[in-house]
Enzyme design. Structure first.
Site, PDB file in Angstrom:
ATOM      1  CB  SER A  93      -5.132  -2.203  15.055  1.00 16.56           C
ATOM      2  OG  SER A  93      -5.947  -1.312  14.321  1.00 16.56           O
TER       3      SER A  93
ATOM      4  CE  LYS B 191      -7.898  -1.614   4.465  1.00 15.72           C
ATOM      5  NZ  LYS B 191      -6.487  -1.348   4.214  1.00 15.72           N
TER       6      LYS B 191
ATOM      7  CE1 TYR C 245      -1.198  -5.650  14.188  1.00 14.33           C
ATOM      8  CE2 TYR C 245      -3.585  -5.891  14.233  1.00 14.33           C
ATOM      9  CZ  TYR C 245      -2.450  -5.400  13.633  1.00 14.33           C
ATOM     10  OH  TYR C 245      -2.553  -4.665  12.486  1.00 14.33           O
TER      11      TYR C 245
ATOM     12  CE  LYS D 223      -7.312  -4.239   7.582  1.00 19.44           C
ATOM     13  NZ  LYS D 223      -6.751  -3.205   6.798  1.00 19.44           N
TER      14      LYS D 223
ATOM     15  CD  GLU E 110     -14.666  -4.130  -4.388  1.00 17.15           C
ATOM     16  OE1 GLU E 110     -13.578  -4.543  -4.823  1.00 17.15           O
ATOM     17  OE2 GLU E 110     -15.056  -2.961  -4.561  1.00 17.15           O
TER      18      GLU E 110
ATOM     19  CB  CYS F 177      -0.936   0.025   1.205  1.00 13.67           C
ATOM     20  SG  CYS F 177      -2.370   1.099   0.896  1.00 13.67           S
TER      21      CYS F 177
ATOM     22  NE  ARG G 175      -6.665   4.525   4.983  1.00  6.14           N
ATOM     23  CZ  ARG G 175      -5.651   5.399   5.014  1.00  6.14           C
ATOM     24  NH1 ARG G 175      -5.588   6.371   4.133  1.00  6.14           N
ATOM     25  NH2 ARG G 175      -4.708   5.290   5.929  1.00  6.14           N
TER      26      ARG G 175
ATOM     27  CB  CYS H  68      -4.495   3.592   0.144  1.00  7.30           C
ATOM     28  SG  CYS H  68      -4.874   3.416   1.905  1.00  7.30           S
TER      29      CYS H  68
ATOM     30  NE  ARG I 277      -6.664   4.282   8.950  1.00  5.91           N
ATOM     31  CZ  ARG I 277      -7.872   4.592   8.492  1.00  5.91           C
ATOM     32  NH1 ARG I 277      -8.445   5.726   8.882  1.00  5.91           N
ATOM     33  NH2 ARG I 277      -8.498   3.794   7.650  1.00  5.91           N
TER      34      ARG I 277
HETATM   35  C1  PBG Z   1      -2.940  -0.053   4.950  1.00  3.84           C
HETATM   36  C2  PBG Z   1      -3.515  -0.975   5.966  1.00  3.84           C
HETATM   37  C3  PBG Z   1      -4.348  -0.667   7.048  1.00  3.84           C
HETATM   38  C4  PBG Z   1      -4.557  -1.851   7.738  1.00  3.84           C
HETATM   39  C5  PBG Z   1      -3.868  -2.843   7.052  1.00  3.84           C
HETATM   40  N1  PBG Z   1      -3.250  -2.301   5.957  1.00  3.84           N
HETATM   41  C6  PBG Z   1      -4.873   0.643   7.514  1.00  3.84           C
HETATM   42  C7  PBG Z   1      -5.875   1.348   6.727  1.00  3.84           C
HETATM   43  O1  PBG Z   1      -6.392   0.859   5.726  1.00  3.84           O
HETATM   44  O2  PBG Z   1      -6.119   2.491   7.105  1.00  3.84           O
HETATM   45  C8  PBG Z   1      -5.359  -1.987   8.999  1.00  3.84           C
HETATM   46  C9  PBG Z   1      -4.921  -3.072   9.913  1.00  3.84           C
HETATM   47  C10 PBG Z   1      -5.391  -2.971  11.312  1.00  3.84           C
HETATM   48  O3  PBG Z   1      -6.161  -2.076  11.718  1.00  3.84           O
HETATM   49  O4  PBG Z   1      -4.968  -3.830  12.084  1.00  3.84           O
HETATM   50  N2  PBG Z   1      -3.797   0.201   3.886  1.00  3.84           N
HETATM   51 ZN    ZN Z   2      -3.226   2.056   2.698  1.00  5.45          ZN
END
Ligand code: PBG
Ligand code: ZN
Length: 320
Positions: A270, A191, A309, A244, A229, A116, A213, A126, A201
């Site tokens: 996260s 996603k 995690y 996700k 998708e 990314c 986003r 992104c 972030r």
């Molecule tokens: C980057 C990315 C993100 C995550 C994985 N790859 C952040 C986003 O899209 O803002 C999120 C992973 C997480 O929250 O654990 N594009």
């Molecule tokens: Zn990204």
């Protein structure tokens, strides 16, 4: 009358009849890698998670090997950012250096490189930006270049997370043209534009500098669109598919596993991790049982792999 209790009478019987199990082989551990030593250290909103300095990865790698974890997914925190995120595809950039260091020490570890631009762009989006718009087709070559750089550095799998349309096809074509036809693509296909990415972030310093986003990540309300998708990414050449976040989207995961014959990956993000850790730190939940219950839920819903995690803790609990 159904006497379901007949089959729950003893531990042995319950164990024999268990439909799903969590294995260490199911787990993928995210790793944040910092180019600057000053950026390394703990992530406050993700207790137990650290940003590792790229020049000193041996400690964490030995721990991963010791725990028996089979896979990691890498996120880079570069020293410098620019408008086009050029650091993402730099062969001497933080992720390429980390891949080479990992492969030198643990050649068997499956190294997945997140692809990314948001960690590398000064605006935090992104994709490339012009007049406040996030550009789609103009972004594809940059993503493809990053994927090729990571595969060349030794990544076993590349994982585009940007949600630009057509990026799987662009990455597949670029990998093939570079003689990397054997490198699989794990696509973040479904996603959602989620509030659950907040702690990530913080960890990756990748929050968008303006706007959000929502013009590229999915609207979380749409389960049927998620199937479109995923179908599109598979048609473009995705070898594995990520859903996700995981907990609030288990219906999407289950429906995807029912419809598509590619391995499904749940990304236990996260914010999901942070909530469990916060409740556990307060003594409000039994952390181990809650984590194992969440992850087993992903398996039951149809996930073959789980990015989490919690992976190091789970590996410890499963090993004991
Ligand atoms: C980057 C990315 C993100 C995550 C994985 N790859 C952040 C986003 O899209 O803002 C999120 C992973 C997480 O929250 O654990 N594009
Ligand atoms: Zn990204």
């Amino acid at each position: 009358m159904l006497r379901g209790r007949r089959l729950r009478r003893s531990t042995a019987l319950r164990e024999m009849l268990r439909e799903h199990t969590l294995r260490i082989e199911d787990l993928i551990c995210p790793l944040f890698i910092a180019e600057d030593e000053s950026a390394a250290g703990p992530v406050p909103s993700m207790p137990g998670v650290k940003r590792h300095f790229v020049g000193r990865l041996d400690g964490v790698l030995d721990e991963i090997a010791c725990l028996g974890l089979r896979g990691v997914i890498l996120f880079g925190i570069p020293a410098r950012k620019d408008a086009c995120g050029s650091g993402a595809s730099d062969p001497d950039g933080v992720v390429c250096r980390a891949i080479r260091a990992i492969k030198a020490r643990l050649p068997e570890l499956v190294v997945i490189a997140d692809v990314c631009l948001c960690e590398y762009t000064d605006h935090g989006h992104c994709g490339l930006v012009r007049d406040g718009q996030i550009l789609n087709d103009e972004t594809l070559p940059a993503l493809a270049a990053a994927a090729v750089a990571y595969a060349r550095a030794g990544a076993d799998i590349v994982a585009p997370s940007d949600m630009m349309d057509g990026r799987v096809a662009a990455i597949r074509a670029a990998l093939d043209a570079a003689g990397l036809a054997e490198t699989p693509i794990m696509a973040y296909s479904a996603k959602a534009a989620s509030a659950y990415y907040g702690p990530f972030r913080d960890a990756a310093a990748s929050a968008p500098g303006f706007g959000d986003r929502r013009t590229y990540q999915m609207d979380g309300a749409n389960g049927r669109e998620a199937m479109r998708e995923i179908a599109a990414d598979i048609a473009e050449g995705a070898d594995l598919v990520i859903v996700k976040p995981a907990l609030a989207y288990m219906d999407v995961l289950k429906e995807a596993a029912r419809r598509f014959d590619v391995p499904m990956v749940a990304y236990n993000v996260s914010g999901e991790y942070a909530m469990v850790k916060a409740a556990a730190a307060n003594g409000w939940i039994d952390e181990r049982r809650v984590v194992l219950e969440n992850l087993l839920g992903f398996k039951r819903a149809g996930a073959q792999l789980i990015i989490s995690y919690h992976a190091p803790d789970v590996a410890r609990w499963l090993g004991a």
